[in-house]
Write a protein that holds these residues in place. Structure first.
Motif, PDB file in Angstrom:
ATOM      1  N   THR A  38     -51.419 -15.991   8.252  1.00 57.60           N
ATOM      2  CA  THR A  38     -52.103 -17.131   8.851  1.00 57.60           C
ATOM      3  C   THR A  38     -51.129 -18.234   9.239  1.00 57.60           C
ATOM      4  N   ASP A  39     -50.121 -18.437   8.391  1.00 57.37           N
ATOM      5  CA  ASP A  39     -49.208 -19.564   8.580  1.00 57.37           C
ATOM      6  C   ASP A  39     -48.018 -19.265   9.480  1.00 57.37           C
ATOM      7  N   ASP A  40     -47.725 -18.008   9.744  1.00 52.77           N
ATOM      8  CA  ASP A  40     -46.531 -17.643  10.517  1.00 52.77           C
ATOM      9  C   ASP A  40     -46.391 -18.393  11.845  1.00 52.77           C
ATOM     10  N   PRO A  41     -47.474 -18.568  12.620  1.00 49.70           N
ATOM     11  CA  PRO A  41     -47.325 -19.245  13.924  1.00 49.70           C
ATOM     12  C   PRO A  41     -46.799 -20.673  13.833  1.00 49.70           C
ATOM     13  N   ILE A  42     -46.956 -21.316  12.675  1.00 48.27           N
ATOM     14  CA  ILE A  42     -46.490 -22.694  12.524  1.00 48.27           C
ATOM     15  C   ILE A  42     -44.993 -22.798  12.739  1.00 48.27           C
ATOM     16  N   TRP A  43     -44.260 -21.825  12.214  1.00 48.62           N
ATOM     17  CA  TRP A  43     -42.799 -21.918  12.208  1.00 48.62           C
ATOM     18  C   TRP A  43     -42.182 -21.680  13.574  1.00 48.62           C
ATOM     19  N   SER A  45     -43.883 -22.508  16.512  1.00 50.36           N
ATOM     20  CA  SER A  45     -44.680 -23.229  17.495  1.00 50.36           C
ATOM     21  C   SER A  45     -43.769 -23.930  18.502  1.00 50.36           C
ATOM     22  N   GLY A  46     -44.331 -24.340  19.612  1.00 56.24           N
ATOM     23  CA  GLY A  46     -43.538 -24.973  20.658  1.00 56.24           C
ATOM     24  C   GLY A  46     -42.872 -26.257  20.228  1.00 56.24           C
ATOM     25  N   ASN A  47     -43.435 -26.924  19.227  1.00 53.56           N
ATOM     26  CA  ASN A  47     -42.830 -28.178  18.759  1.00 53.56           C
ATOM     27  C   ASN A  47     -42.119 -28.020  17.430  1.00 53.56           C
ATOM     28  N   SER A  48     -41.755 -26.788  17.105  1.00 56.03           N
ATOM     29  CA  SER A  48     -40.964 -26.535  15.903  1.00 56.03           C
ATOM     30  C   SER A  48     -39.483 -26.682  16.211  1.00 56.03           C
ATOM     31  N   ASP A  49     -38.766 -27.313  15.285  1.00 55.00           N
ATOM     32  CA  ASP A  49     -37.341 -27.574  15.466  1.00 55.00           C
ATOM     33  C   ASP A  49     -36.464 -26.435  14.955  1.00 55.00           C
ATOM     34  N   LEU A  50     -37.066 -25.428  14.341  1.00 54.09           N
ATOM     35  CA  LEU A  50     -36.294 -24.381  13.670  1.00 54.09           C
ATOM     36  C   LEU A  50     -35.636 -23.444  14.678  1.00 54.09           C
ATOM     37  N   THR A  51     -34.452 -22.948  14.309  1.00 48.99           N
ATOM     38  CA  THR A  51     -33.706 -22.072  15.212  1.00 48.99           C
ATOM     39  C   THR A  51     -33.392 -20.708  14.613  1.00 48.99           C
ATOM     40  N   TRP A  52     -33.530 -20.536  13.297  1.00 49.90           N
ATOM     41  CA  TRP A  52     -33.153 -19.274  12.659  1.00 49.90           C
ATOM     42  C   TRP A  52     -33.980 -19.086  11.394  1.00 49.90           C
ATOM     43  N   TYR A  53     -33.960 -17.861  10.860  1.00 54.12           N
ATOM     44  CA  TYR A  53     -34.652 -17.609   9.593  1.00 54.12           C
ATOM     45  C   TYR A  53     -34.053 -16.407   8.878  1.00 54.12           C
ATOM     46  N   TYR A  54     -34.280 -16.367   7.578  1.00 52.78           N
ATOM     47  CA  TYR A  54     -33.985 -15.170   6.785  1.00 52.78           C
ATOM     48  C   TYR A  54     -35.138 -14.955   5.831  1.00 52.78           C
ATOM     49  N   ASN A  55     -35.291 -13.721   5.350  1.00 52.12           N
ATOM     50  CA  ASN A  55     -36.441 -13.378   4.527  1.00 52.12           C
ATOM     51  C   ASN A  55     -36.065 -12.549   3.293  1.00 52.12           C
ATOM     52  N   TYR A  56     -34.814 -12.641   2.863  1.00 57.14           N
ATOM     53  CA  TYR A  56     -34.315 -11.929   1.682  1.00 57.14           C
ATOM     54  C   TYR A  56     -34.292 -10.417   1.890  1.00 57.14           C
ATOM     55  N   PRO A  60     -36.803  -7.598   9.991  1.00 56.78           N
ATOM     56  CA  PRO A  60     -37.436  -8.833  10.457  1.00 56.78           C
ATOM     57  C   PRO A  60     -38.890  -8.947  10.020  1.00 56.78           C
ATOM     58  N   THR A  61     -39.373 -10.152   9.878  1.00 54.79           N
ATOM     59  CA  THR A  61     -40.765 -10.419   9.536  1.00 54.79           C
ATOM     60  C   THR A  61     -41.622 -10.250  10.783  1.00 54.79           C
ATOM     61  N   SER A  62     -42.648  -9.409  10.699  1.00 53.37           N
ATOM     62  CA  SER A  62     -43.425  -9.051  11.883  1.00 53.37           C
ATOM     63  C   SER A  62     -44.073 -10.261  12.551  1.00 53.37           C
ATOM     64  N   GLY A  63     -44.526 -11.235  11.762  1.00 53.58           N
ATOM     65  CA  GLY A  63     -45.235 -12.378  12.321  1.00 53.58           C
ATOM     66  C   GLY A  63     -44.381 -13.294  13.171  1.00 53.58           C
ATOM     67  N   ILE A  64     -43.083 -13.263  12.968  1.00 56.75           N
ATOM     68  CA  ILE A  64     -42.191 -14.121  13.763  1.00 56.75           C
ATOM     69  C   ILE A  64     -41.059 -13.317  14.401  1.00 56.75           C
ATOM     70  N   ASP A  65     -41.163 -12.013  14.384  1.00 53.89           N
ATOM     71  CA  ASP A  65     -40.153 -11.163  15.015  1.00 53.89           C
ATOM     72  C   ASP A  65     -40.243 -11.303  16.529  1.00 53.89           C
ATOM     73  N   GLY A  66     -39.090 -11.352  17.164  1.00 55.10           N
ATOM     74  CA  GLY A  66     -39.063 -11.443  18.620  1.00 55.10           C
ATOM     75  C   GLY A  66     -39.345 -12.826  19.156  1.00 55.10           C
ATOM     76  N   THR A  67     -39.295 -13.832  18.291  1.00 52.42           N
ATOM     77  CA  THR A  67     -39.530 -15.207  18.717  1.00 52.42           C
ATOM     78  C   THR A  67     -38.193 -15.897  18.958  1.00 52.42           C
ATOM     79  N   LYS A  68     -38.233 -17.217  19.128  1.00 54.75           N
ATOM     80  CA  LYS A  68     -37.003 -17.978  19.347  1.00 54.75           C
ATOM     81  C   LYS A  68     -36.148 -18.066  18.089  1.00 54.75           C
ATOM     82  N   LEU A  69     -36.714 -17.728  16.931  1.00 52.37           N
ATOM     83  CA  LEU A  69     -35.974 -17.822  15.678  1.00 52.37           C
ATOM     84  C   LEU A  69     -35.010 -16.650  15.523  1.00 52.37           C
ATOM     85  N   GLN A  70     -33.756 -16.951  15.352  1.00 52.57           N
ATOM     86  CA  GLN A  70     -32.742 -15.911  15.186  1.00 52.57           C
ATOM     87  C   GLN A  70     -32.833 -15.339  13.773  1.00 52.57           C
TER      88      GLN A  70
END
Length: 306
Positions: A38-43, A45-56, A60-70
């Motif tokens: 439910t919460d994945d789209p928040i990270w 979103s168009g007004n999110s400042d985040l540029t990268w992520y890791y998930n231990y 990749p995490t399916s909910g945010i895979d293929g997005t702007k987050l490296q």
């Protein structure tokens, strides 16, 4: 040893009015909970400042895979077999499928053996690194993050033993740092890490004020974010609180989301947005599912560098 007094004092004076800032250094320490889908789209979103992520993990995490987050793959712990090449092969597969992999992280809190620590001895970690991580740099130019030890004194000892066991065969490019305590302790710890490894840049991959009041948690966030943005040797940072307040194991006030999935002030600030006024509440009956450090939080909070 390089000191942090000037930067720390400056950060202490940061007013809350400066809380809404933006920074390309900010990433997501992804924590899997029952609310994640439910919460994945928040990270992203168009007004999110985040540029990268890791998930231990190294998938990749399916909910945010293929997005702007490296995506940053991590080898969380050492596999049981000394011939295992799963991490290496999976990263190679990601590259072959078109995923741009610039960095990888190696070993999550290997000096910790409870509450998310991977509990790997330095010798085993060195052998695993040489076999599965080091070739990624030689073959693909991927930059390598050293093991992310806990913020307790045992972390320094473990990391020293790791590099000794590597015998020059582990070419880490940056040092990940974890911290759960007040800002003064954070400044001291970061200063000690930088003084010990002055030739490496630094990523702060887990940090928060554990079990603090709402006011203290917000002040800690503002001080630390402003300070990290001012340090040239800190190139990336990821706040630990990317979950709802009712599943936070570092206290509800540190969370970036309320129990209803709304951005808290800290969450909004971290994404480069204005304060929301949403107040987080907790539920002690629930526990977040994450791979971070919790058991030695108290020791880290009380430890002050001499």
């Amino acid at each position: 040893m390089r000191t942090t007094t000037t930067f720390a004092l400056a950060a202490l004076a940061v007013p809350l009015a400066l809380a809404q800032t933006t920074s390309s250094k900010r990433g997501l320490c992804y924590v899997n909970t029952t609310y994640s889908n439910t919460d994945d789209p928040i990270w992203d979103s168009g007004n999110s400042d985040l540029t990268w992520y890791y998930n231990y993990a190294y998938t990749p995490t399916s909910g945010i895979d293929g997005t702007k987050l490296q995506y940053i793959p991590m080898l969380w712990g050492a596999p049981p077999s000394n011939t295992d090449m799963t991490f290496y092969n999976n990263v190679k597969s990601l590259i072959a499928s078109g995923t741009q992999v610039k960095y990888v992280l190696g070993f999550n809190e290997p000096d910790g053996c409870v509450s998310g620590g991977s509990c790997v001895d330095a010798q085993t970690a060195a052998k695993t690194w040489i076999r599965e991580i080091e070739p990624l740099k030689k073959e693909h130019g991927i930059l390598l993050g050293a093991p992310a030890v806990t913020g307790s004194p045992t972390g320094f000892t473990w990391l020293q033993n790791f590099f000794t066991a590597c015998a020059g065969n582990c070419s880490a490019d940056f040092i990940p740092v974890h911290w759960y305590g007040d800002f003064e302790g954070l400044a001291s710890h970061v200063g000690q890490v930088n003084g010990t490894y002055p030739n490496m840049t630094m990523w702060i991959t887990e940090y928060a004020l554990a079990e603090g009041s709402l006011a203290d948690s917000q002040t800690f966030y503002n001080q630390s974010a402003n300070w990290f943005d001012s340090l040239s040797y800190v190139t990336h940072y990821s706040y630990f609180g990317a979950f709802r307040s009712d599943v936070s194991n570092v206290g509800p006030n540190a969370a970036m989301l309320t129990q209803k999935g709304q951005l808290t002030d800290i969450g909004a600030w971290y994404l480069g947005q204005k304060a929301t006024g949403n107040t987080p509440k907790g539920d002690a009956a629930q526990v977040a599912k994450f791979a971070g450090w919790a058991a030695v939080v108290l020791a880290a909070m009380m430890w002050v560098m001499t």
